[in-house]
Each structure stands twice: as structure tokens, then as C-alpha cells.
Design an enzyme around this catalytic site. Structure first.
Site, PDB file in Angstrom:
ATOM      1  N   MET A  30      -5.502   8.186 -31.468  1.00  0.00           N
ATOM      2  CA  MET A  30      -5.872   7.838 -30.105  1.00  0.00           C
ATOM      3  C   MET A  30      -5.175   6.273 -29.978  1.00  0.00           C
ATOM      4  O   MET A  30      -5.770   5.601 -28.810  1.00  0.00           O
ATOM      5  CB  MET A  30      -7.376   7.793 -30.261  1.00  0.00           C
ATOM      6  N   GLY A  31      -4.519   6.033 -30.791  1.00  0.00           N
ATOM      7  CA  GLY A  31      -3.673   4.709 -30.364  1.00  0.00           C
ATOM      8  C   GLY A  31      -4.563   3.434 -30.870  1.00  0.00           C
ATOM      9  O   GLY A  31      -5.391   3.552 -31.661  1.00  0.00           O
ATOM     10  N   LEU A  33      -3.125   1.327 -32.744  1.00  0.00           N
ATOM     11  CA  LEU A  33      -2.711   1.620 -33.913  1.00  0.00           C
ATOM     12  C   LEU A  33      -2.996   0.136 -35.025  1.00  0.00           C
ATOM     13  O   LEU A  33      -2.818  -0.978 -34.588  1.00  0.00           O
ATOM     14  CB  LEU A  33      -1.234   1.971 -34.196  1.00  0.00           C
ATOM     15  N   HIS A  34      -3.627   0.829 -36.067  1.00  0.00           N
ATOM     16  CA  HIS A  34      -3.868  -0.448 -36.950  1.00  0.00           C
ATOM     17  C   HIS A  34      -3.029   0.087 -38.624  1.00  0.00           C
ATOM     18  O   HIS A  34      -2.619   1.373 -38.559  1.00  0.00           O
ATOM     19  CB  HIS A  34      -5.159  -0.753 -37.428  1.00  0.00           C
ATOM     20  N   HIS A  37      -3.729   3.811 -39.595  1.00  0.00           N
ATOM     21  CA  HIS A  37      -2.772   4.566 -38.886  1.00  0.00           C
ATOM     22  C   HIS A  37      -1.631   4.689 -39.575  1.00  0.00           C
ATOM     23  O   HIS A  37      -0.673   5.822 -39.633  1.00  0.00           O
ATOM     24  CB  HIS A  37      -2.557   4.754 -37.330  1.00  0.00           C
ATOM     25  N   GLY A 149      -7.507  10.759 -41.757  1.00  0.00           N
ATOM     26  CA  GLY A 149      -8.008  10.025 -42.475  1.00  0.00           C
ATOM     27  C   GLY A 149      -9.311  10.186 -42.991  1.00  0.00           C
ATOM     28  O   GLY A 149     -10.131  10.832 -42.151  1.00  0.00           O
ATOM     29  N   LYS A 151     -11.792   8.678 -43.579  1.00  0.00           N
ATOM     30  CA  LYS A 151     -12.618   7.559 -42.833  1.00  0.00           C
ATOM     31  C   LYS A 151     -13.556   8.817 -41.814  1.00  0.00           C
ATOM     32  O   LYS A 151     -14.636   8.523 -42.123  1.00  0.00           O
ATOM     33  CB  LYS A 151     -12.174   6.762 -42.047  1.00  0.00           C
ATOM     34  N   SER A 188     -10.026   1.365 -34.522  1.00  0.00           N
ATOM     35  CA  SER A 188      -9.438   0.714 -33.277  1.00  0.00           C
ATOM     36  C   SER A 188     -10.663  -0.031 -32.764  1.00  0.00           C
ATOM     37  O   SER A 188     -10.412  -0.881 -31.651  1.00  0.00           O
ATOM     38  CB  SER A 188      -8.708   1.925 -32.542  1.00  0.00           C
ATOM     39  N   ARG A 189     -11.947   0.423 -32.860  1.00  0.00           N
ATOM     40  CA  ARG A 189     -13.063  -0.184 -32.361  1.00  0.00           C
ATOM     41  C   ARG A 189     -13.303  -1.405 -32.803  1.00  0.00           C
ATOM     42  O   ARG A 189     -14.336  -2.277 -31.992  1.00  0.00           O
ATOM     43  CB  ARG A 189     -14.227   0.820 -32.311  1.00  0.00           C
TER      44      ARG A 189
HETATM   45  P1  AMP Z   1      -8.396   7.589 -34.317  1.00  0.00           P
HETATM   46  O1  AMP Z   1      -7.014   6.918 -33.717  1.00  0.00           O
HETATM   47  O2  AMP Z   1      -9.333   6.650 -34.854  1.00  0.00           O
HETATM   48  O3  AMP Z   1      -8.540   9.153 -33.797  1.00  0.00           O
HETATM   49  O4  AMP Z   1      -7.617   8.029 -35.752  1.00  0.00           O
HETATM   50  C1  AMP Z   1      -6.387   8.751 -36.145  1.00  0.00           C
HETATM   51  C2  AMP Z   1      -6.430   9.040 -37.504  1.00  0.00           C
HETATM   52  O5  AMP Z   1      -6.182   7.910 -38.341  1.00  0.00           O
HETATM   53  C3  AMP Z   1      -7.641   9.979 -37.903  1.00  0.00           C
HETATM   54  O6  AMP Z   1      -7.339  10.958 -38.964  1.00  0.00           O
HETATM   55  C4  AMP Z   1      -8.529   8.841 -38.617  1.00  0.00           C
HETATM   56  O7  AMP Z   1      -9.271   9.375 -39.698  1.00  0.00           O
HETATM   57  C5  AMP Z   1      -7.401   7.947 -39.376  1.00  0.00           C
HETATM   58  N1  AMP Z   1      -7.964   6.715 -39.358  1.00  0.00           N
HETATM   59  C6  AMP Z   1      -8.566   6.127 -38.771  1.00  0.00           C
HETATM   60  N2  AMP Z   1      -8.955   4.764 -39.441  1.00  0.00           N
HETATM   61  C7  AMP Z   1      -8.602   4.995 -40.784  1.00  0.00           C
HETATM   62  C8  AMP Z   1      -8.548   3.953 -41.759  1.00  0.00           C
HETATM   63  N3  AMP Z   1      -9.188   2.796 -41.819  1.00  0.00           N
HETATM   64  N4  AMP Z   1      -7.840   4.521 -42.871  1.00  0.00           N
HETATM   65  C9  AMP Z   1      -7.387   5.634 -42.796  1.00  0.00           C
HETATM   66  N5  AMP Z   1      -7.067   6.355 -41.875  1.00  0.00           N
HETATM   67  C10 AMP Z   1      -7.548   6.108 -40.633  1.00  0.00           C
END
Ligand code: AMP
Length: 282
Positions: A30-31, A33-34, A37, A149, A151, A188-189
Site C-alpha cells: 500500500m506504499g 515504502l520502508h 517492503h 510479510g 508481520k 507505514s503507519r
Molecule cells: P502494506 O504496505 O503494509 O500492506 O505491506 C505490504 C507487504 O509488506 C505485506 O506483505 C506486509 O506484511 C509486508 N510488510 C509490512 N511491514 C513489514 C515489515 N516490518 N517487515 C517485513 N514485511 C513487512
């Protein structure tokens, strides 16, 4: 770097690229990015000929309108981060209209009950939204492997169930949790936290680790009570739920069994911002 804003153009492009043997790795995000991601993207580029990253804040998986509205959107910075990882990565940043064609609704899914626990219980409709968007993205990208992830462990189990039930030809790869220096799980939050809240948020992982130690010689109930007490003492963070559950079925652990794998799941609020984390207890 190639970036696509519409599904038709991406599908056309991928069909020209995909020779009979080339593999596609897909990283849905969902962008904002860290490094979490980024680690998913890196793994995908190592394991596949082509990597596609999607950036799409999916409205149907948000049960809280304020969370959707305030979700960080940083597309320009995201594109730079992606091209720094590997300029061959293909980015897909569609509009809501392109993904939902005027009907921003999710379809109902049956994930054999996995959808009713924890995140599903506290965020009604969340996993219908996740299932809807991931299924649609899989149909567009047609990945060989998709990277998720740990997480979002419940999400991983849900996606695996969807793949199994629909006989989808994609391998789900689960990647470890990346953490900030104080062990706060990257998210991202986290961008929405104040500096002070972000520093203090290291307490979440500290308590998870404490719970792991407790659970080694205490019941799930006692461990859960201990966690609740820790949060009662805390002025910044409010516990939404803490659960010790069977990794596979996500059912709450009532009585420990030696041949089962357990995991702790937590969701906390700080100033209306919701953070989740998880730890293996075996
Ligand atoms: P999101 O953008 O939050 O929907 O996350 C996109 C993908 O990145 C999902 O598969 C998450 O589980 C993964 N992700 C989010 N945070 C982390 C993290 N801290 N470490 C590894 N993967 C992550």
C-alpha cells in the site's frame, strides 16, 4: 524504471516480456515504502526474472474511514526507493477506479473461519477487502511467486487459504519482520507517530518478548493476563487485543499441546493509530 497506472497497459507489457520460462515475482503493497517492503522486493528480484511491485491503498480493506484518509501516500518517494533497489522492477500504481471499475466493494470470502479471528474480529470486512484486491492483482500480474510479510501473519494464512481454495498457480513466500532500532515493527503507519510515541513504541516488542518468556512455563491465560497488566500501567498505548493462537488454525490456545506451534498476536492503539505485531512462541 517502468511504472504503470492502469491494469490494461501493465497486462500488455507483461505479456510481451513473459517468455515461456520467465518467472514473475510480485510484491503487493500500500506504499509509503520502508525497509520491510524493500526486503520483500529484494528477495523477489533474487528469485525471479521479473519483479512487479504494486502500490495501492485499497479502500475496501479499511473499516475505519479516518485510517483510510490518513494513510500515508508518498508515491514519488516510493518510485525513487524502488528504482534504487533495482531499476528493472516494474511498479504498478493503479487508481481506485481502474481496480474497482466504479463499484468500490469487496466480494465475500470464506476462509474457513480464519477471517473471523483477531484482525477480522476487530476490523469487520477487512479480509474480504484483502481477498478481493489480492485476487484481482494476481489475475492482472499472474505471478509465479508472491511475497508477503510475516508481520501480517493472519493475512498470510488468509492468502494461502485463498490460493489453496481457488487452485491458484502461485507460490506464497513469507518474509521476516523488519524492525526499527528500538524493535518496533516497521510499518507505514509509524510515519504518523510523533517522535516520542515512536521511541516509546519499542515497548510493544518488549512485551511480546516478555510474553514469550512467560508462556514457556505458564498457561496462555496467565500470559495474556500478564500482558494486559503491562498495558494497564502504560499511559501511551491502549491494548486492543493480545492472543496466543495456533499458528495454523489461528484458534486461541486454551490448553498447550506439545505438537502445536503457537504464536502471539497483538494490536495496540496510540493516539488513534493502530499498530500490530507478532512473535513465534516456539
Ligand atoms: P502494506 O504496505 O503494509 O500492506 O505491506 C505490504 C507487504 O509488506 C505485506 O506483505 C506486509 O506484511 C509486508 N510488510 C509490512 N511491514 C513489514 C515489515 N516490518 N517487515 C517485513 N514485511 C513487512
Amino acid at each position: 524504471m517502468q511504472i504503470f497506472y492502469g491494469k490494461a497497459a501493465l497486462m500488455d507489457y507483461l505479456s510481451t516480456l513473459k517468455t515461456t520460462n520467465s518467472s514473475i515475482g510480485f510484491v503487493p503493497t500500500m506504499g509509503a515504502l520502508h525497509e520491510g517492503h524493500q526486503s520483500l522486493m529484494l528477495q523477489s528480484t533474487k528469485e525471479n526474472d521479473i519483479t512487479v511491485v504494486s502500490i495501492f491503498v485499497n479502500p475496501t480493506q479499511f473499516n475505519n474511514p479516518e485510517d483510510l484518509e490518513k494513510y500515508p501516500r508518498t508515491l514519488d518517494a516510493d518510485i525513487i526507493k524502488i528504482s534504487n533497489i533495482n531499476p528493472n522492477i516494474i511498479a504498478f500504481a493503479p487508481t481506485v477506479h481502474d481496480m474497482y471499475e466504479g463499484k468500490t466493494l469487496s466480494q465475500p470470502f470464506d476462509f474457513d473461519g480464519l477471517e473471523n479471528k483477531m484482525e477480522g474480529k476487530f476490523r469487520p470486512g477487512h479480509f474480504d477487502g484483502v481477498g478481493t484486491i489480492v485476487k484481482r492483482l494476481f489475475e492482472i500480474v499472474k505471478p509465479t511467486r508472491a511475497y508477503f510479510g510475516e508481520k501480517d501473519f493472519q493475512q498470510v494464512q488468509i492468502i494461502k487459504k485463498m490460493v489453496e481454495k481457488n487452485h491458484l498457480q502461485v507460490t506464497i513466500v513469507v518474509c521476516p519482520i523488519h524492525r526499527e532500532i528500538n524493535n518496533l515493527a516497521m510499518s507505514s503507519r509509524n510515519e504518523r507517530l510523533t517522535l516520542h510515541e515512536r521511541e516509546e513504541a519499542g515497548i510493544i516488542y518488549k512485551i511480546l518478548n516478555g510474553a514469550k518468556a512467560k508462556f514457556s512455563n505458564n498457561s496462555a491465560e496467565k500470559t495474556t493476563q500478564w500482558v494486559k497488566n503491562q498495558f494497564k500501567k502504560n499511559k501511551i498505548f491502549t491494548l486492543e487485543y493480545f492472543e496466543i493462537a495456533d499458528e495454523k488454525t489461528l484458534t486461541t490456545c486454551k490448553r498447550k499441546s506439545k505438537n502445536k506451534k503457537y504464536r502471539a498476536f497483538i494490536a495496540v492503539f496510540v493516539n488513534n493509530i493502530r499498530l500490530i505485531d507478532t512473535i513465534s512462541l516456539n
